[in-house]
Scaffold this active site. Structure first.
Site, mmCIF file in Angstrom:
data_model
loop_
_atom_site.group_PDB
_atom_site.id
_atom_site.type_symbol
_atom_site.label_atom_id
_atom_site.label_comp_id
_atom_site.label_asym_id
_atom_site.label_seq_id
_atom_site.Cartn_x
_atom_site.Cartn_y
_atom_site.Cartn_z
ATOM 1 N N HIS A 71 50.384 82.847 52.123
ATOM 2 C CA HIS A 71 49.868 81.493 52.345
ATOM 3 C C HIS A 71 48.786 81.084 51.358
ATOM 4 O O HIS A 71 48.817 79.976 50.853
ATOM 5 C CB HIS A 71 49.463 81.243 53.799
ATOM 6 N N ARG A 116 58.683 74.144 53.892
ATOM 7 C CA ARG A 116 58.092 75.230 54.687
ATOM 8 C C ARG A 116 57.073 74.584 55.624
ATOM 9 O O ARG A 116 55.979 74.248 55.200
ATOM 10 C CB ARG A 116 57.395 76.231 53.777
ATOM 11 N N ARG A 168 62.540 73.254 57.551
ATOM 12 C CA ARG A 168 62.689 74.590 58.125
ATOM 13 C C ARG A 168 61.729 74.704 59.299
ATOM 14 O O ARG A 168 60.565 74.322 59.201
ATOM 15 C CB ARG A 168 62.359 75.663 57.093
ATOM 16 N N GLU A 206 68.809 85.453 55.545
ATOM 17 C CA GLU A 206 67.723 86.279 55.011
ATOM 18 C C GLU A 206 67.788 87.707 55.521
ATOM 19 O O GLU A 206 66.959 88.529 55.163
ATOM 20 C CB GLU A 206 66.351 85.736 55.428
ATOM 21 N N ASN A 219 64.147 85.777 49.016
ATOM 22 C CA ASN A 219 62.862 86.501 49.070
ATOM 23 C C ASN A 219 62.887 87.506 50.218
ATOM 24 O O ASN A 219 62.491 88.663 50.069
ATOM 25 C CB ASN A 219 61.688 85.534 49.294
ATOM 26 N N CYS A 229 67.518 79.048 48.203
ATOM 27 C CA CYS A 229 66.151 78.506 48.149
ATOM 28 C C CYS A 229 65.105 79.584 47.929
ATOM 29 O O CYS A 229 63.913 79.310 47.919
ATOM 30 C CB CYS A 229 65.834 77.690 49.401
HETATM 31 C C1 PEP Z 1 63.017 83.284 51.377
HETATM 32 O O1 PEP Z 1 62.790 84.195 52.179
HETATM 33 O O2 PEP Z 1 63.718 83.420 50.356
HETATM 34 C C2 PEP Z 1 62.422 81.950 51.578
HETATM 35 C C3 PEP Z 1 62.729 80.949 50.800
HETATM 36 O O3 PEP Z 1 61.509 81.826 52.566
HETATM 37 P P1 PEP Z 1 59.978 82.287 52.470
HETATM 38 O O4 PEP Z 1 59.709 82.622 51.027
HETATM 39 O O5 PEP Z 1 59.176 81.132 52.953
HETATM 40 O O6 PEP Z 1 59.946 83.449 53.386
HETATM 41 MG MG MG Z 2 61.973 83.753 54.103
#
Ligand code: PEP
Ligand code: MG
Length: 748
Positions: A369, A474, A510, A609, A632, A680
């Site tokens: 964050h 987000r 999201r 994910e 991610n 994303c």
């Molecule tokens: C991800 O996990 O790829 C994603 C886009 O979400 P975050 O980075 O917010 O966890």
């Molecule tokens: Mg994520």
């Protein structure tokens, strides 16, 4: 010849006489290593001296290694076997040093040929002084007795070295004018938010330098009237800052200066200062006294929220004083200053950025964050280790490079020139770098580029970079910054702004993704042993359906008349999805009953994910309206590599064969079911991976706007047909190294 006569050297008299004969500490150390090497019959003996300010060990004397290395070879505390010995204050004896996992080859000292290794720390009590090392070509040359003997020698050496270095330090201090800047230093931290900043270091350290002091240069004869004027100006500045924050950061900046304003309005504070001045106390002194009294009360409080306010108090005190004496900080802001802090809350970053701080150097891991907020605010941020903290000095000049994670303390003219050049080139590039509104590959395949946004302030760059919509909002940031869950109305206002500014383009909201490394301060005591495997994202929402429903209703209402979608993070099963979708349906029914307008065509989808979602992708594809691959987290969970843990960052591989196959599978299953699919995660902004993604069939990407130009360029250089062939070859690879070889040839 035996090594028994090591006792000789343990004799303090011999060491003392060596010292007397030496003209300097270095002379003495050189004499000492020769004597120790001789008595221990070791091919090599070296002494490293520790500087607790820089936390570096420097090779200061050696018998056996290259003399050129003296003064040049440096080890960090804990680095290599010698560094480890000092860090852990224990002897390290290895039969074959180079086979130890902690062994760190140092170039230029011809160390490789020495197998046996023995290091003992030189210490005075708990104070680290240095390390004494002996090495020999014969494996397993040193035994337990040698270890004890060397330890005894080190104990004798310690007092002499410590006294000598203390004296040296004293002389150095005498010789140097106190104001003169310390030597130039380069510190390597971890990049958290890109950009370059230059300025003076300003420390914000919790629990340190607690009290607030009267500044120098306060003019005589200041009166109550001057204080009242300073009070008025301070209040006005804070209100202006708050207004500015409301305009620019309306989603998150809710009353970020409220603590300042409240304290200022408190009669026990400003009233008491005035009363003291009326009784004869000089105004600056009265301000300092009262600020200190409040600091004491706040610091002593058992409520962590009050403790957090100590910085606000100091900030307020500074403003009052600046306005009273009219010097220093322009309007009491942080222009020209780089914040060095041990702990910052997201709201501190917002405040300091609003007050024009140039950049942030913060202790700790790259928690998402704080890093994300800095990126959205376009402020550079570098994370450092606690032991690196001591390398900084208050007010010293610094240049920080948030892209590389490098910090220059008292940068040389050369470094400054180099960065000024770099900045100029970047600006020129930016001026010419126009993102086109349509993105296609070299052979005409249309790729849709959407924007990832975190704060409302990201909307402007998204529009400027011709984003075709918002592929990922987000939504957690308004939740993270506040002190309590934002109400449905508050959320509705934020979400509506996004929909309005996109003027009919698609917006994907999201739902709340907290937990993991994003923790809410007001969430209560939720100590989890494995937060990334804990109550995160959709799991939190499904457990707290009231909070979830408020957010969903706000999304649905904000979508009225727009083109909006709702996406659930961290879906692990079809059951998760169906349960979450049912909550959306019940929110729709509720809004219908209340006669509140909302977007009835809201699409409902998931983020892919988790490995379980990949395995179940056929089943999920039948139900969802769309899916977006969150690489991610997908990489983190498929490869079991914590995305925030530096120690395993080398294992966090977006081009791992399992990841490539998972991505391809999700894309092809989604397509077979006629479902919209996008990516994303950060892989979408990695130019190296773009050919693979296009080759695997992706036509929709969502990424931060600042990367749009670079990625559009990368896409326009891809031939979709060739990329498909390369992707097929990559998907057939069993090994990471094979994929890497293919990625390398693609760039040639
Ligand atoms: C991800 O996990 O790829 C994603 C886009 O979400 P975050 O980075 O917010 O966890
Ligand atoms: Mg994520």
């Amino acid at each position: 010849m035996g090594k028994a006569n090591v006792n000789m050297i343990c004799d303090i008299a011999e060491l003392s006489s060596l010292f007397e004969k030496s003209s300097s500490l270095d002379d003495f150390l050189q004499a000492a290593v020769s004597v120790v090497a001789y008595h221990m019959q070791a091919a090599v003996c070296s002494i490293y001296i520790y500087d607790d300010k820089t936390r570096d060990l420097t090779l200061r004397a050696t018998q056996g290694l290259s003399l050129d290395a003296v003064g040049q070879v440096k080890l960090r505390l804990g680095q290599g076997l010698a560094g480890l010995s000092l860090k852990e204050l224990r002897a390290i004896r290895e039969a074959r040093g180079s086979l130890s996992p902690k062994y760190q080859p140092v170039s230029g000292i011809d160390e490789e040929k020495y197998q046996a290794f023995l290091a003992v720390p030189i210490r005075r009590g708990l104070t680290r002084v240095g390390v004494l090392v002996v090495q020999d070509p014969e494996p397993d040359y040193f035994d337990k007795k040698d270890e004890q003997a060397l330890g005894a020698i080190a104990a004798q050496l310690a007092a002499v070295i410590e006294n000598a270095t203390l004296l040296q330090e004293l002389h150095r201090r005498d010789a140097v004018k106190p104001q003169e800047p310390a030597g130039a230093k380069m510190i390597k931290g971890r990049p958290a938010s890109g950009g370059i900043a230059q300025g003076r270091a300003t420390f914000i350290i919790s629990g340190r330098g607690g009290s607030f002091q009267t500044p120098a240069g306060v003019p005589d004869g200041l009166t109550v009237k001057d204080f009242d004027l300073a009070l008025e100006r301070t209040e006005q500045q804070l209100k202006d800052l708050q207004r500015q924050a409301d305009e620019e950061l309306s989603d998150v900046a809710q009353l970020i200066f409220s603590a300042h304003l409240l304290i200022l309005a408190d009669d026990e504070f400003s009233g008491e200062i005035r009363r003291r001045i009326e009784k004869g106390s000089p105004p600056a002194e009265a301000i300092v006294d009262l600020v200190n009294r409040y600091i004491q009360i706040f610091s002593a409080s058992s409520n962590p929220r009050l403790q957090e306010k100590v910085h606000d108090l100091k900030d307020l005190g500074h403003r009052l004083l600046e306005n009273l004496i009219g010097g220093g900080r322009v309007q009491g802001d942080y222009s020209g200053q780089i914040i060095v802090a041990d702990m910052l809350l997201p709201s501190d970053i917002l405040k300091l950025a609003t007050e024009k701080a140039e950049g942030f150097i913060v202790q700790g891991g790259v928690t998402s964050h704080n890093a994300i907020i800095c990126r959205s605010l376009q402020k550079p941020m570098v994370m450092i280790d606690p032991q690196q903290f001591e390398l900084f000095c208050e007010s010293c000049e610094m240049l920080m490079d948030g892209n590389q994670g490098t910090i220059y303390v008292n940068p040389s003219q050369e470094v400054l020139r180099e960065y000024a050049e770099h900045e100029k080139t970047l600006q020129e590039l930016e001026a010419t770098a126009q993102v086109c509104d349509v993105t296609s590959t070299e052979d005409g395949t249309r790729i849709h580029m959407f924007a990832n946004i975190n704060l409302l302030s990201d909307l402007k760059p998204a529009i400027a970079s011709h984003a075709e919509g918002i592929g990922l909002y987000r939504s957690e940031f308004p939740f993270i910054i506040r002190n309590a869950f934002p109400s449905e109305e508050e959320q509705y206002r934020v979400y509506s702004r996004i929909v309005e500014s996109m003027e009919g383009r698609e917006v994907t909201f999201r739902t709340l993704d907290i937990g993991g490394d994003k923790v809410l301060s007001y969430q209560g005591e939720v100590e989890e042993a494995n937060p990334f495997l804990g109550l995160r994202a959709i799991r939190f929402s499904l457990l707290h359906k009231d909070i979830f429903s408020e957010q969903l209703r706000a999304f649905l209402r904000a979508g009225a008349g727009g083109n909006t979608r709702i996406m659930f993070p961290l879906i692990a099963s079809l059951d998760d999805f169906l349960e979450a979708r049912d909550v959306v349906y019940s929110c729709m029914r509720e809004l219908d009953e209340r006669g509140v307008p909302y977007n009835r065509d809201t699409k409902i989808g998931i983020m892919v994910e988790l490995p379980s979602a990949v395995v179940l992708i056929e089943d999920l594809a039948r139900e969802v309206d769309f899916m977006s691959i969150g690489t991610n987290d997908l990489i983190q969970y498929m490869l079991a590599v914590d995305r925030t843990n530096d120690q395993v960052s080398k294992l966090y591989l977006s081009h791992h064969p399992a990841i490539l196959r998972a991505i391809e599978r999700v894309i092809s299953v989604a397509k077979n079911h006629g479902k919209d699919v996008s990516i994303c995660g950060d892989i979408a902004m990695d130019p190296k991976m773009i050919p693979f993604l296009i080759g695997a069939g992706i036509t929709k990407l969502s990424l931060p706007s600042r990367r749009a130009y670079e990625i559009q360029q990368a896409i326009s250089g891809v031939n979709a047909k060739k990329a498909a062939a390369v992707a097929r070859r990559m998907l057939a690879c069993s090994r990471v190294s094979e994929v890497e070889a293919l990625l390398d040839t693609q760039t040639k």
